[in-house]
Design an enzyme around this catalytic site. Structure first.
Site, PDB file in Angstrom:
ATOM      1  CD  GLU A  71      -3.241   0.369   2.122  1.00  0.00           C
ATOM      2  OE1 GLU A  71      -4.056  -0.547   1.876  1.00  0.00           O
ATOM      3  OE2 GLU A  71      -3.223   0.972   3.209  1.00  0.00           O
ATOM      4  CD  GLU A 113      -2.779   1.019  -4.374  1.00  0.00           C
ATOM      5  OE1 GLU A 113      -2.759   0.177  -3.460  1.00  0.00           O
ATOM      6  OE2 GLU A 113      -3.815   1.317  -5.000  1.00  0.00           O
ATOM      7  CB  CYS A 155      -7.110  -2.968   6.335  1.00  0.00           C
ATOM      8  SG  CYS A 155      -5.643  -2.118   5.844  1.00  0.00           S
ATOM      9  CB  SER A 206      -5.354   0.875  -1.311  1.00  0.00           C
ATOM     10  OG  SER A 206      -4.493  -0.240  -1.447  1.00  0.00           O
ATOM     11  CE  LYS A 238     -10.512  -8.290   8.086  1.00  0.00           C
ATOM     12  NZ  LYS A 238      -9.747  -7.888   6.882  1.00  0.00           N
ATOM     13  CD  GLU A 276     -11.453  -8.955   3.542  1.00  0.00           C
ATOM     14  OE1 GLU A 276     -11.192  -9.427   4.670  1.00  0.00           O
ATOM     15  OE2 GLU A 276     -10.887  -7.968   3.072  1.00  0.00           O
ATOM     16  CD  GLU A 295     -14.313 -10.206  -5.111  1.00  0.00           C
ATOM     17  OE1 GLU A 295     -15.246 -11.008  -5.326  1.00  0.00           O
ATOM     18  OE2 GLU A 295     -14.447  -9.170  -4.444  1.00  0.00           O
ATOM     19  CB  CYS A 353      -9.531  -4.180  14.150  1.00  0.00           C
ATOM     20  SG  CYS A 353      -9.317  -3.740  12.428  1.00  0.00           S
TER      21      CYS A 353
END
Lengths: 545, 582
Positions: B280, B283, B300, B320, B359, B362, B367, B504
């Site tokens: 990141e 990036e 994240c 990102s 999560k 996710e 994908e 988190c």
């Protein structure tokens, strides 16, 4: 301006509309035109006369002759006989049950003798769609007078009158306005609560149908008094006729500059908007009404803060009931002293009641505060029909209490009815005769609250359900003494614990019926007998012992 | 501030004007029971459990919303009060499934607690109970309205804290239910699956989708090599599942516990957190140097990702392209680690221990299968791990401290602070500064981005460029920043957004209760973890350096692109089928 030799007033209140007034009115106009009387007789649609039971009702002036239950078929005779030949149509006159001779004119009616018309001053007299007729009766002079006074003087006048809110709670109106005036903030609102949801109550509807300008004028006065430039009328969606007449009245008032900018060149701006409710009973509660007006789910807010501090859109707001507002113009024009000559010391003025149920004269009445239930039932209401006996009266609508015969002489005002365990409330008077089972009646009330609880707080949401099931069980013959105890216990909690008055008053009809008609409950529970034979799961008639 | 004097149960007390009776009573050591009330989030006076008597008032008043007044006389335990509270509770229980013993919230249920406190011993009302079917339409959360007490905390947190409005109060009276609009399943509306609702639910009406049995089955399967990764935030919260103080650092015990459960390797998401900083960070540098889309948003937090996909799809280019550390880990476990360990990727089963319900969603995104297999096979929240360890009879507090397995268990302090709001930003700035300037950073504690302030800002000067950064946590705060960005009014280069309040450590999968004070203690713990590490900058992680040398080549390289980066799906807010299947 044209002068007519006779005016034919056809009641166009909702109740008469349901009985076909429109067809009668159209037939009258046709017949009058047909007989060539169009130039000398005028037919006018007007607001409610009050004798809803007798509708469609017609009053012909100048004599003031009252005709009842008129049909299209009666029209040729009415025109031919009364308007052409000057002979009254005897068979359509009102017959007092206690008198052999038919009543000829309105003032002779027992029904009207004890009535004092302050709020209903224009109902049944003027064409509610005509601002000119309202002005002709002195309309908007109170606003003119108020605008020449200081806001504080207007409030002082309302305070001195002792007027208390007619929506049910009986809060002093002048004090409310004073709070509204003193609340800091540039933007304030006046709201008219026309979300009349109490079953058996239709006074606000008939006031608005019969005299919409009275409310608009009062709202503008309230606006001037508290420093608000905008008002909302929150009205039941079912009140189509009231809505139409209000909308028309607002247009007329704007056209004449009685609403809008710079009213009477005073520099004061005030406008009003009608907002339509979607049918929730709880939206009659002022803070739930605000939520609904704001486009949110209609649920009561926590108080404090009170509406005069944090109301509609978070701004200081004075919210008054229709009937409260309709009292304002006469208080301003005739003064607080005059107003105090009516009613009782703590509750001056009149009260509009809707008289329904097992009573000869169902309808709309206006009486001085403090009148007894007995006078209303027997003198104005004409007593109980069909040879039955009075059993109970529910005052204040479904959230009020049920009073037995022994309490018929309680003077009806806020404090004395509350002391009797009931409420003056919105002014509904539901009379029931001795054919009704008290438990079944209680069940119906419980069911109403079960349906109308908003669901926000636990005691109301769950309590109304349990209350209904407990009472329902008794009507089905499964009730026990323990259930009665549970009902009393639950009622006590519901009386004090819920968030808003809906839940707090939901147990009132149950509590009062249990208090005053305990034997009838016990018959259901102990002997499995329904004395009136209403509850089919139980035996009929009194227990053998 | 003006003060008000009143008495509560005849004891005088002086408090600030505007204080509630509930708070004033606390000051006197009087604990008024509550149910719907939740500090900072929900004060609506709806449950009526906290009612008290106020002299002069006909009805009882809810202490949580009643402001004190001068001369007020409050009574908190008169017979009338006690009876009303007990009846009210009895009424709730009359409409509550009495499944306590099998309920996911057994022994951690506020309804149980308050029933016990008020001495409710029987339920005499038998009118009717609400009937609602559980909603299992999402991979993250299960709604069970039958257990709902309609306290509306979930509605409040979803609306006021997260600004998502996925659930509302529908219908009226006894039919009232908290549900997505039009009674749609949660999986078909714009819900970000953050689980904040589950965190505040007093009962078992909204909870994580339990995957404990799936993990037990994998552990018992001899054909599977089961590896586990632990999210940064879990090492300072899982102790609470075993009665340890909030903010207890239990990293070593956590590792030991997972080994006892039978995981073949105990790795750390912190390893891929360091890796995330490398990817990141590069990036960001690339976007700044080459005029790419700015500001760049961190990626994240899966609740945040779903949020931007639903509500700000036009800003997806700002996000990102880095996968989250969880997904990077899964991808590497089934490629780099598989290769190193000589195990077929299909035999590797990746479990993650996460503070997060999103999560789970996710991990189930179609994908996310860089190796040709699902990156992460099962996600357990902190709460699920607690249940699993209790089931296995592992005496957590008496476990020895053990170390993570290499190489995917090696990490720096920069990775640990990913668990707190501002942590990703701080870690990124530590690395960006040194990578760009080539000079060591003086003070590596970038305190401007730490703490529970809703939106934080910082700027760092790197070789003449002043890098402007902002940090938001809680989606309500994120909205404020995003609106500025959408209107072109924000000149930040880099924005960190964490879905949950506090980051988190306050995730929707964390131990219950999680409130502001507990969040604060977990945050302190996580910076403590960072302080204690020898290596505190991601680019100094030797295992990450080795990974680049042996496998990835360079940050943003071809392999990184395939394994560690992803794309996003504009979802919009109009209800439609999505969930796992989409």
């Amino acid at each position: 301006m044209r002068f007519y030799r006779a005016h034919v007033l056809v009641c166009a209140g909702t109740n008469c509309s349901l009985k076909g007034n429109r067809a009668v009115r159209e037939a009258l106009i046709r017949e009058i035109e047909g007989k060539g009387l169009g130039e000398e007789v005028k037919v006018i649609e007007t607001g409610c006369f009050g004798l809803c039971e007798q509708g469609p009702t017609i009053v012909i002036y100048p004599e003031g002759v009252l005709y009842c239950r008129a049909t299209v078929e009666d029209v040729p005779e009415l025109v031919d006989s009364h308007l052409l030949k000057g002979r009254r149509v005897e068979r359509l006159l009102y017959r007092e049950p206690t008198r052999p001779v038919a009543v000829q004119t309105v003032p002779e009616l027992d029904y009207f003798k004890k009535q004092v018309r302050v709020v209903l001053r224009n109902c049944g007299i003027i064409d509610p769609d005509s601002i000119e007729e309202y002005i002709g009766q002195g309309g908007y002079t109170a606003l003119a007078k108020a605008l020449a006074m200081k806001p504080e003087e207007v409030i002082a006048q309302v305070k001195a009158s002792g007027l208390r809110g007619r929506g049910g709670a009986g809060f002093p109106t002048g004090l409310k306005w004073e709070f509204g005036r003193k609340a800091p903030g540039g933007v304030k609102y006046v709201v008219c609560n026309a979300d009349e949801g109490e079953p058996g109550t239709f006074k606000d509807r008939l006031i608005l149908e019969g005299d919409p300008h009275a409310v608009l004028e009062a709202m503008a006065i309230a606006g001037w008094a508290i420093g608000a430039n905008y008002g909302y009328i929150y009205i039941r969606g079912e009140y189509q006729l009231s809505i139409q007449r209000l909308e028309r009245a607002i247009e007329q008032a704007r056209r004449l500059g009685l609403l809008g900018q710079n009213i009477f060149n005073s520099g004061f701006n005030f406008d009003v908007e009608v907002r339509i409710g979607a049918g929730a009973y709880v939206c009659g509660e002022e803070t739930a009404l605000f939520e609904s007006l704001e486009g949110k789910r209609g649920e009561p807010r926590i108080k404090p803060p009170y509406p005069t501090d944090v109301g509609l859109f978070g701004k200081p707001t004075v919210i008054n009931n229709v009937e409260t507002l309709a009292n304002i113009p006469p208080i301003i024009t005739r003064g607080a002293e005059w107003f105090r000559t009516l009613g009782t010391e703590k509750c001056p003025g009149t009260k509009v009641f809707t008289l329904t149920g097992d009573i000869v004269n169902e309808g709309l009445i206006e009486v001085p505060m403090g009148i007894t239930l007995r006078e209303v039932v027997y003198e104005i209401g004409g007593g109980i029909p069909n040879g039955h006996k009075f059993k109970m009266a529910q005052t204040g609508g479904t959230s009020g209490g049920c009073l037995p015969e022994a309490l018929l002489d309680v003077p009806m005002d806020y404090d004395q009815l509350a002391a009797a365990g009931s409420a003056l409330g919105s002014g509904a008077l539901l009379i029931m005769d001795d054919t009704h089972c008290i438990v079944d009646v209680a069940r119906c009330f419980a069911r109403f609250f079960l349906h109308e609880s908003c669901g926000q707080c636990i005691p109301c949401r769950e309590g109304t359900l349990q209350l209904y099931h407990l009472v329902d069980g008794i009507t089905r013959g499964t009730g026990t003494r323990q259930d009665l105890e549970l009902i009393e216990r639950l009622s006590r909690t519901m009386y004090v614990a819920p968030l808003c008055p809906l839940g707090q008053t939901a147990p009132l009809p149950i509590m009062t019926t249990l208090k005053y008609f305990k034997d009838e409950y016990l018959a259901h529970v102990d002997s499995r007998v329904c004395p009136t034979g209403t509850c089919r799961a139980l035996a009929t008639g009194h227990a053998a012992d | 501030m003006a003060t008000v004097k009143l008495t509560i149960d005849r004891q005088p007390v002086e408090v600030e004007q505007g204080t509630t009776v509930l708070r004033a009573a606390e000051k006197l050591g009087i604990r008024i029971p509550t149910l719907c009330y939740l500090k900072d989030i929900n004060a609506i006076g709806a449950c009526r459990v906290c009612v008290v008597e106020v002299k002069g008032a006909r009805t009882l008043q809810a202490a949580c919303v009643t402001p004190v007044a001068e001369g007020m006389e409050v009574f908190t335990s008169t017979p009338r009060v006690l009876q009303a509270r007990r009846h009210t509770l009895e009424l709730i229980l009359s409409d509550h499934p009495m499944e306590c013993l099998t309920c996911i919230r057994n022994q951690n249920c506020e309804l149980q607690e308050v029933s016990e406190a008020l001495g409710v011993r029987e339920v005499r009302y038998q009118g009717k109970t609400s009937r609602h079917e559980p909603d299992r339409s999402t991979p993250s959360l299960v709604r069970n309205p039958a257990k709902c007490v309609l306290c509306r905390r979930c509605v409040a947190v979803c609306q006021k804290v997260q600004g998502v409005n996925a659930v509302q109060t529908l219908e009226r009276g006894f039919d009232t239910v908290v549900a997505p609009a039009f009674h749609l399943p949660l999986g078909e509306v714009a819900c970000v699956l953050c689980g904040q609702c589950a965190l505040v639910c007093p009962t078992g009406a909204i909870h994580e989708r339990d995957q404990v049995d799936e993990v037990w089955a994998a552990l018992a399967d001899p054909g599977k090599h089961v590896v586990v990764q632990t999210a940064p935030a879990t090492r300072v919260s899982v102790g609470e599942e075993f009665g340890l103080e909030p903010g207890s650092i239990v990293t070593g015990k956590l590792v030991a516990a997972l080994r006892r459960l039978g995981f073949d390797r105990v790795f750390d998401t912190d390893f891929t957190a360091d890796l995330t900083i490398m990817e990141e960070g590069h990036e960001l540098i690339k976007r700044v140097k080459e005029g790419g889309v700015l500001p760049m948003f961190t990626s994240c937090s899966p609740g945040w990702i779903k949020f931007i996909e639903h509500f700000y799809p036009s800003l997806l280019p700002n996000l990102s392209t880095c996968k989250s550390p969880q997904q990077m880990f899964g991808a590497l476990a089934k490629t780099y680690y598989a290769e190193k360990a000589g195990i077929l990727p299909e035999q590797i089963y990746v479990v993650s221990i996460m503070p997060c319900t999103a999560k789970k969603f996710e991990a189930a995104r179609p994908e996310m299968n860089a190796s040709g297999h699902r990156d992460v096979d099962a996600v357990l929240t902190t709460r699920e791990l607690g249940r699993m360890l209790r089931e296995a009879g592992i005496d957590f507090s008496h476990l020895p401290e053990e170390d993570y397995d290499a190489p995917l268990g090696i990490s720096t302090g920069a990775a640990a602070i990913f668990g707190a709001t501002g942590g990703v930003m701080e870690a990124a700035l530590r690395t960006a500064y040194e990578v760009i300037t080539g000079n060591p950073l003086g003070d590596i504690n970038i305190t401007a981005v730490r703490g529970l302030e809703g939106i934080k800002e910082a700027s760092v000067t790197l070789d003449g460029l002043t890098l402007k950064a902002a940090v938001a946590h809680g989606l309500g705060n994120a909205r404020k920043l995003l609106d500025l960005v959408a209107q072109g009014k924000a000149d930040y280069h880099f924005i960190e957004i964490m879905c949950c309040p506090g980051g988190c450590i306050g995730g929707g999968g964390q131990s219950i209760p999680t409130d502001t004070a507990i969040r604060q203690r977990r945050i302190e713990a996580i910076y403590d973890v960072d302080e204690r590490m020898v290596l505190r900058k991601s680019h100094e992680n030797p295992a990450v350096q080795t990974l680049y040398r042996e496998f990835l080549g360079e940050p943003l390289g071809h392999r990184s692109h395939e394994l560690l980066h992803t794309h996003y799906i504009p979802r919009g807010t109009v209800p439609r089928k999505e969930g796992v299947a989409k």
